[in-house]
Design a protein around this motif. Sequence first.
Motif, PDB file in Angstrom:
ATOM      1  N   MET A   1      18.010  -9.163 -14.722  1.00 28.35           N
ATOM      2  CA  MET A   1      16.760  -8.960 -13.997  1.00 28.35           C
ATOM      3  C   MET A   1      16.204  -7.580 -14.343  1.00 28.35           C
ATOM      4  N   PRO A   2      14.975  -7.506 -14.825  1.00 28.87           N
ATOM      5  CA  PRO A   2      14.414  -6.204 -15.180  1.00 28.87           C
ATOM      6  C   PRO A   2      14.164  -5.355 -13.937  1.00 28.87           C
ATOM      7  N   GLU A   3      14.253  -4.042 -14.132  1.00 23.15           N
ATOM      8  CA  GLU A   3      13.974  -3.132 -13.026  1.00 23.15           C
ATOM      9  C   GLU A   3      12.498  -3.209 -12.669  1.00 23.15           C
ATOM     10  N   ILE A   4      12.210  -3.017 -11.403  1.00 26.45           N
ATOM     11  CA  ILE A   4      10.816  -3.032 -10.952  1.00 26.45           C
ATOM     12  C   ILE A   4      10.245  -1.631 -11.121  1.00 26.45           C
ATOM     13  N   ASN A   5       9.110  -1.542 -11.765  1.00 25.13           N
ATOM     14  CA  ASN A   5       8.450  -0.277 -12.023  1.00 25.13           C
ATOM     15  C   ASN A   5       7.454   0.001 -10.901  1.00 25.13           C
ATOM     16  N   PRO A   6       7.574   1.149 -10.187  1.00 29.45           N
ATOM     17  CA  PRO A   6       6.647   1.430  -9.082  1.00 29.45           C
ATOM     18  C   PRO A   6       5.186   1.530  -9.530  1.00 29.45           C
ATOM     19  N   LYS A   7       4.952   1.844 -10.804  1.00 34.30           N
ATOM     20  CA  LYS A   7       3.571   1.925 -11.288  1.00 34.30           C
ATOM     21  C   LYS A   7       2.884   0.568 -11.246  1.00 34.30           C
ATOM     22  N   GLU A   8       3.673  -0.495 -11.381  1.00 29.69           N
ATOM     23  CA  GLU A   8       3.094  -1.841 -11.348  1.00 29.69           C
ATOM     24  C   GLU A   8       2.427  -2.123 -10.007  1.00 29.69           C
ATOM     25  N   GLY A   9       3.031  -1.633  -8.917  1.00 31.32           N
ATOM     26  CA  GLY A   9       2.434  -1.818  -7.593  1.00 31.32           C
ATOM     27  C   GLY A   9       1.112  -1.078  -7.457  1.00 31.32           C
ATOM     28  N   ILE A  10       1.061   0.127  -7.999  1.00 32.47           N
ATOM     29  CA  ILE A  10      -0.181   0.910  -7.949  1.00 32.47           C
ATOM     30  C   ILE A  10      -1.260   0.219  -8.781  1.00 32.47           C
ATOM     31  N   TRP A  11      -0.903  -0.250  -9.980  1.00 36.62           N
ATOM     32  CA  TRP A  11      -1.880  -0.950 -10.821  1.00 36.62           C
ATOM     33  C   TRP A  11      -2.371  -2.220 -10.141  1.00 36.62           C
ATOM     34  N   ASN A  12      -1.490  -2.901  -9.429  1.00 33.47           N
ATOM     35  CA  ASN A  12      -1.881  -4.109  -8.715  1.00 33.47           C
ATOM     36  C   ASN A  12      -2.915  -3.779  -7.636  1.00 33.47           C
ATOM     37  N   LEU A  13      -2.677  -2.701  -6.891  1.00 36.43           N
ATOM     38  CA  LEU A  13      -3.650  -2.271  -5.879  1.00 36.43           C
ATOM     39  C   LEU A  13      -4.990  -1.925  -6.527  1.00 36.43           C
ATOM     40  N   LEU A  14      -4.937  -1.231  -7.657  1.00 35.29           N
ATOM     41  CA  LEU A  14      -6.152  -0.834  -8.357  1.00 35.29           C
ATOM     42  C   LEU A  14      -6.914  -2.053  -8.874  1.00 35.29           C
ATOM     43  N   THR A  48       4.281   4.132  -0.420  1.00 30.16           N
ATOM     44  CA  THR A  48       5.621   3.773   0.034  1.00 30.16           C
ATOM     45  C   THR A  48       5.876   2.287  -0.181  1.00 30.16           C
ATOM     46  N   GLY A  49       4.870   1.471   0.089  1.00 28.74           N
ATOM     47  CA  GLY A  49       5.004   0.033  -0.121  1.00 28.74           C
ATOM     48  C   GLY A  49       5.249  -0.323  -1.573  1.00 28.74           C
ATOM     49  N   CYS A  50       4.722   0.460  -2.486  1.00 21.83           N
ATOM     50  CA  CYS A  50       4.944   0.208  -3.914  1.00 21.83           C
ATOM     51  C   CYS A  50       6.314   0.699  -4.364  1.00 21.83           C
ATOM     52  N   LEU A  51       6.859   1.688  -3.674  1.00 27.58           N
ATOM     53  CA  LEU A  51       8.156   2.238  -4.066  1.00 27.58           C
ATOM     54  C   LEU A  51       9.333   1.473  -3.477  1.00 27.58           C
ATOM     55  N   SER A  52       9.175   0.935  -2.282  1.00 33.63           N
ATOM     56  CA  SER A  52      10.318   0.327  -1.602  1.00 33.63           C
ATOM     57  C   SER A  52      10.949  -0.843  -2.367  1.00 33.63           C
ATOM     58  N   PRO A  53      10.200  -1.721  -3.036  1.00 35.14           N
ATOM     59  CA  PRO A  53      10.862  -2.817  -3.765  1.00 35.14           C
ATOM     60  C   PRO A  53      11.712  -2.351  -4.952  1.00 35.14           C
ATOM     61  N   THR A  54      11.536  -1.105  -5.387  1.00 34.01           N
ATOM     62  CA  THR A  54      12.278  -0.612  -6.545  1.00 34.01           C
ATOM     63  C   THR A  54      13.708  -0.244  -6.193  1.00 34.01           C
ATOM     64  N   GLY A  55      13.992  -0.043  -4.897  1.00 32.51           N
ATOM     65  CA  GLY A  55      15.319   0.381  -4.487  1.00 32.51           C
ATOM     66  C   GLY A  55      15.516   1.877  -4.617  1.00 32.51           C
ATOM     67  N   LEU A  56      14.470   2.610  -4.976  1.00 33.59           N
ATOM     68  CA  LEU A  56      14.568   4.064  -5.084  1.00 33.59           C
ATOM     69  C   LEU A  56      14.724   4.665  -3.698  1.00 33.59           C
ATOM     70  N   GLU A  57      15.435   5.770  -3.609  1.00 33.40           N
ATOM     71  CA  GLU A  57      15.628   6.472  -2.340  1.00 33.40           C
ATOM     72  C   GLU A  57      14.329   7.178  -1.962  1.00 33.40           C
ATOM     73  N   LEU A  58      13.798   6.845  -0.782  1.00 32.95           N
ATOM     74  CA  LEU A  58      12.526   7.410  -0.332  1.00 32.95           C
ATOM     75  C   LEU A  58      12.718   8.613   0.574  1.00 32.95           C
ATOM     76  N   HIS A  59      13.950   8.885   1.023  1.00 34.66           N
ATOM     77  CA  HIS A  59      14.192   9.980   1.957  1.00 34.66           C
ATOM     78  C   HIS A  59      13.758  11.312   1.343  1.00 34.66           C
ATOM     79  N   GLY A  60      12.875  12.015   2.044  1.00 33.25           N
ATOM     80  CA  GLY A  60      12.402  13.308   1.590  1.00 33.25           C
ATOM     81  C   GLY A  60      11.264  13.242   0.595  1.00 33.25           C
ATOM     82  N   LEU A  61      10.948  12.054   0.119  1.00 32.65           N
ATOM     83  CA  LEU A  61       9.870  11.916  -0.853  1.00 32.65           C
ATOM     84  C   LEU A  61       8.512  12.062  -0.190  1.00 32.65           C
TER      85      LEU A  61
END
Length: 72
Positions: A1-14, A48-61
Amino acid sequence: MPEINPKEGIWNLLKRALADFAAADLAHLTRAIKQKLKKIQHRPDLITGCLSPTGLELHGLIEAPDIPASTE
């Protein structure tokens, strides 16, 4: 399964924001894209909604605003 790129969520919103947009020229399109990205930038909940599906740690971001406690 390919990693989810957070930029894809931003491009989708755009892309959704520009769905019914017809640019007169390249300069008009550039201005519209910059304007829409600026609106997204000022909505931390969208980012935050675009980052959460990636599994990246959001604490402090994204920090909560510093709101002083009430003195009542």
